[in-house]
Design a protein around this motif. Structure first.
Motif, mmCIF file in Angstrom:
data_model
loop_
_atom_site.group_PDB
_atom_site.id
_atom_site.type_symbol
_atom_site.label_atom_id
_atom_site.label_comp_id
_atom_site.label_asym_id
_atom_site.label_seq_id
_atom_site.Cartn_x
_atom_site.Cartn_y
_atom_site.Cartn_z
ATOM 1 N N SER A 54 88.987 36.659 14.876
ATOM 2 C CA SER A 54 89.877 35.544 15.224
ATOM 3 C C SER A 54 89.811 34.455 14.166
ATOM 4 C CB SER A 54 89.490 34.958 16.583
ATOM 5 O OG SER A 54 89.673 35.912 17.594
ATOM 6 N N TYR A 55 88.623 34.187 13.672
ATOM 7 C CA TYR A 55 88.458 33.190 12.613
ATOM 8 C C TYR A 55 89.287 33.568 11.386
ATOM 9 C CZ TYR A 55 86.236 30.390 8.977
ATOM 10 O OH TYR A 55 86.008 29.536 7.926
ATOM 11 N N VAL A 56 89.209 34.834 10.993
ATOM 12 C CA VAL A 56 89.951 35.310 9.824
ATOM 13 C C VAL A 56 91.454 35.207 10.081
ATOM 14 C CG1 VAL A 56 90.467 37.372 8.446
ATOM 15 C CG2 VAL A 56 88.100 36.792 8.992
ATOM 16 N N LEU A 57 91.886 35.538 11.287
ATOM 17 C CA LEU A 57 93.307 35.452 11.620
ATOM 18 C C LEU A 57 93.802 34.005 11.566
ATOM 19 C CD1 LEU A 57 95.415 37.556 12.326
ATOM 20 C CD2 LEU A 57 95.000 37.083 14.726
ATOM 21 N N PHE A 58 93.034 33.091 12.140
ATOM 22 C CA PHE A 58 93.400 31.672 12.054
ATOM 23 C C PHE A 58 93.437 31.210 10.595
ATOM 24 C CE2 PHE A 58 92.470 31.201 16.590
ATOM 25 C CZ PHE A 58 93.434 30.275 16.968
ATOM 26 N N GLU A 59 92.437 31.626 9.819
ATOM 27 C CA GLU A 59 92.362 31.219 8.417
ATOM 28 C C GLU A 59 93.554 31.748 7.620
ATOM 29 O OE1 GLU A 59 88.777 31.156 5.229
ATOM 30 O OE2 GLU A 59 89.184 33.102 6.149
ATOM 31 N N LYS A 60 93.944 32.975 7.882
ATOM 32 C CA LYS A 60 95.029 33.612 7.125
ATOM 33 C C LYS A 60 96.406 33.070 7.525
ATOM 34 C CE LYS A 60 96.422 37.347 4.648
ATOM 35 N NZ LYS A 60 96.109 37.588 3.280
ATOM 36 N N LEU A 61 96.611 32.826 8.851
ATOM 37 C CA LEU A 61 97.948 32.493 9.339
ATOM 38 C C LEU A 61 98.163 31.027 9.687
ATOM 39 C CD1 LEU A 61 98.457 35.570 11.683
ATOM 40 C CD2 LEU A 61 99.365 35.248 9.390
ATOM 41 N N ASP A 63 95.193 27.696 10.491
ATOM 42 C CA ASP A 63 94.229 26.724 10.003
ATOM 43 C C ASP A 63 92.882 27.011 10.665
ATOM 44 O OD1 ASP A 63 93.000 24.538 8.879
ATOM 45 O OD2 ASP A 63 93.960 23.061 10.172
ATOM 46 N N LYS A 64 91.817 26.940 9.881
ATOM 47 C CA LYS A 64 90.477 27.187 10.435
ATOM 48 C C LYS A 64 90.112 26.172 11.507
ATOM 49 C CE LYS A 64 88.707 27.187 6.273
ATOM 50 N NZ LYS A 64 87.781 27.217 5.138
ATOM 51 N N LYS A 65 90.631 24.957 11.390
ATOM 52 C CA LYS A 65 90.315 23.914 12.367
ATOM 53 C C LYS A 65 90.801 24.296 13.762
ATOM 54 C CE LYS A 65 90.626 20.283 8.925
ATOM 55 N NZ LYS A 65 91.428 19.186 8.413
ATOM 56 N N PHE A 67 90.870 27.293 14.975
ATOM 57 C CA PHE A 67 89.897 28.238 15.520
ATOM 58 C C PHE A 67 88.747 27.489 16.178
ATOM 59 C CE2 PHE A 67 85.795 30.362 14.919
ATOM 60 C CZ PHE A 67 85.992 31.483 15.712
ATOM 61 N N TRP A 68 88.219 26.481 15.480
ATOM 62 C CA TRP A 68 87.093 25.725 16.027
ATOM 63 C C TRP A 68 87.529 24.927 17.254
ATOM 64 C CZ3 TRP A 68 82.838 27.769 15.000
ATOM 65 C CH2 TRP A 68 82.616 28.368 13.774
ATOM 66 N N ARG A 69 88.771 24.483 17.266
ATOM 67 C CA ARG A 69 89.292 23.782 18.435
ATOM 68 C C ARG A 69 89.318 24.719 19.646
ATOM 69 N NH1 ARG A 69 94.538 20.441 17.337
ATOM 70 N NH2 ARG A 69 93.000 19.373 16.053
ATOM 71 N N VAL A 70 89.738 25.956 19.426
ATOM 72 C CA VAL A 70 89.752 26.941 20.512
ATOM 73 C C VAL A 70 88.331 27.193 21.014
ATOM 74 C CG1 VAL A 70 90.148 29.389 21.031
ATOM 75 C CG2 VAL A 70 91.906 28.060 19.884
ATOM 76 N N ILE A 71 87.389 27.356 20.104
ATOM 77 C CA ILE A 71 85.994 27.600 20.507
ATOM 78 C C ILE A 71 85.466 26.415 21.302
ATOM 79 C CG2 ILE A 71 83.642 27.903 19.624
ATOM 80 C CD1 ILE A 71 85.358 30.408 19.388
ATOM 81 N N ILE A 72 85.739 25.206 20.851
ATOM 82 C CA ILE A 72 85.271 24.006 21.568
ATOM 83 C C ILE A 72 85.904 23.933 22.947
ATOM 84 C CG2 ILE A 72 85.387 21.479 21.565
ATOM 85 C CD1 ILE A 72 84.970 21.671 18.486
ATOM 86 N N TYR A 73 87.216 24.187 23.036
ATOM 87 C CA TYR A 73 87.893 24.160 24.337
ATOM 88 C C TYR A 73 87.287 25.192 25.292
ATOM 89 C CZ TYR A 73 91.690 21.271 22.423
ATOM 90 O OH TYR A 73 92.430 20.275 21.866
ATOM 91 N N LEU A 74 87.004 26.386 24.774
ATOM 92 C CA LEU A 74 86.430 27.421 25.641
ATOM 93 C C LEU A 74 85.021 27.051 26.100
ATOM 94 C CD1 LEU A 74 87.640 30.692 23.902
ATOM 95 C CD2 LEU A 74 88.348 29.793 26.119
ATOM 96 N N CYS A 75 84.210 26.500 25.210
ATOM 97 C CA CYS A 75 82.845 26.097 25.587
ATOM 98 C C CYS A 75 82.870 24.968 26.619
ATOM 99 C CB CYS A 75 82.052 25.675 24.359
ATOM 100 S SG CYS A 75 81.631 27.032 23.268
ATOM 101 N N PHE A 127 98.796 31.815 21.880
ATOM 102 C CA PHE A 127 100.191 32.268 21.832
ATOM 103 C C PHE A 127 100.856 31.791 20.540
ATOM 104 C CE2 PHE A 127 104.695 31.427 22.535
ATOM 105 C CZ PHE A 127 105.131 32.716 22.789
ATOM 106 N N ARG A 128 100.594 30.548 20.154
ATOM 107 C CA ARG A 128 101.169 30.027 18.905
ATOM 108 C C ARG A 128 100.648 30.813 17.696
ATOM 109 N NH1 ARG A 128 100.582 23.895 18.311
ATOM 110 N NH2 ARG A 128 101.864 24.330 16.496
ATOM 111 N N LEU A 129 99.368 31.203 17.730
ATOM 112 C CA LEU A 129 98.822 32.024 16.652
ATOM 113 C C LEU A 129 99.524 33.374 16.603
ATOM 114 C CD1 LEU A 129 96.649 32.545 14.431
ATOM 115 C CD2 LEU A 129 95.271 33.537 16.271
ATOM 116 N N TYR A 130 99.714 33.997 17.768
ATOM 117 C CA TYR A 130 100.368 35.304 17.803
ATOM 118 C C TYR A 130 101.839 35.201 17.402
ATOM 119 C CZ TYR A 130 96.180 37.063 20.067
ATOM 120 O OH TYR A 130 94.892 37.424 20.347
#
Length: 173
Positions: A54-61, A63-65, A67-75, A127-130
């Motif tokens: 997921s990190y690589v997908l966010f980075e490629k498509l 923004d890495k930030k 990805f970290w926002r998603v991780i923080i929201y889930l935690c 969904f926005r990432l996909y």
């Protein structure tokens, strides 16, 4: 009460079939990820490592930030959900006066609702990432729904279909 051994066999068979279908879906998704990442010009192994893919997908498509926002929201969602459950259990155990119990249960319910809101926010970001991923492959927005809900079908289609070509990130989403 009498239990038929025949019924037990059907129950075991049902769970065995469900287990096989579940594992087949996981394998299909992993294979699809492998070939989709290769189509994107990345090593296939990067697609099958949990979290890192997921990190690589966010980075490629995107923004890495994000990805970290998603991780923080889930935690936060997970922690708030546990806290809400604990408050509701304490409130239901009649450990204090009735008014305190009602307040604890109400707080627990509000924590659970906020946890659900954070989880929905995470789903919206995914969904926005996909959607960005679908556009990067020249596909329509409907593919984003498929990637969100049935990735074990959509990822192998993207990975194996020779007509689906990776064009790169599109900044219009």
């Amino acid at each position: 009460m009498y239990y038929s051994p025949f019924a037990s066999i059907w129950i075991i068979l049902y769970y065995l079939i469900a287990f096989l279908f579940y594992n087949a879906a996981i394998i299909l998704e992993l294979v699809g990820l492998w070939f989709t990442y290769r189509k994107m010009g990345l090593p296939g192994w990067k697609g099958i490592i949990p979290f890192y893919s997921s990190y690589v997908l966010f980075e490629k498509l995107w923004d890495k930030k994000m990805f970290w926002r998603v991780i923080i929201y889930l935690c936060i969602s997970f922690g708030v959900s546990i806290l809400g459950s604990v408050l509701m259990i304490i409130g239901a155990m009649n450990a204090a006066s009735e008014a305190v119990n009602i307040i604890l249960i109400a707080l627990g319910v509000s924590f659970e609702i906020s946890s659900v809101v954070l989880a929905i926010l995470t789903i919206v970001i995914m969904f926005r990432l996909y959607k960005k991923m679908a556009h990067a492959f020249g596909l329509k927005d409907a593919w984003a729904w498929g990637l969100l809900f049935i990735p074990y079908v959509m990822l192998p289609i993207i990975g194996f279909n020779k007509n689906i070509i990776y064009y790169g990130p599109v900044n219009q989403v």
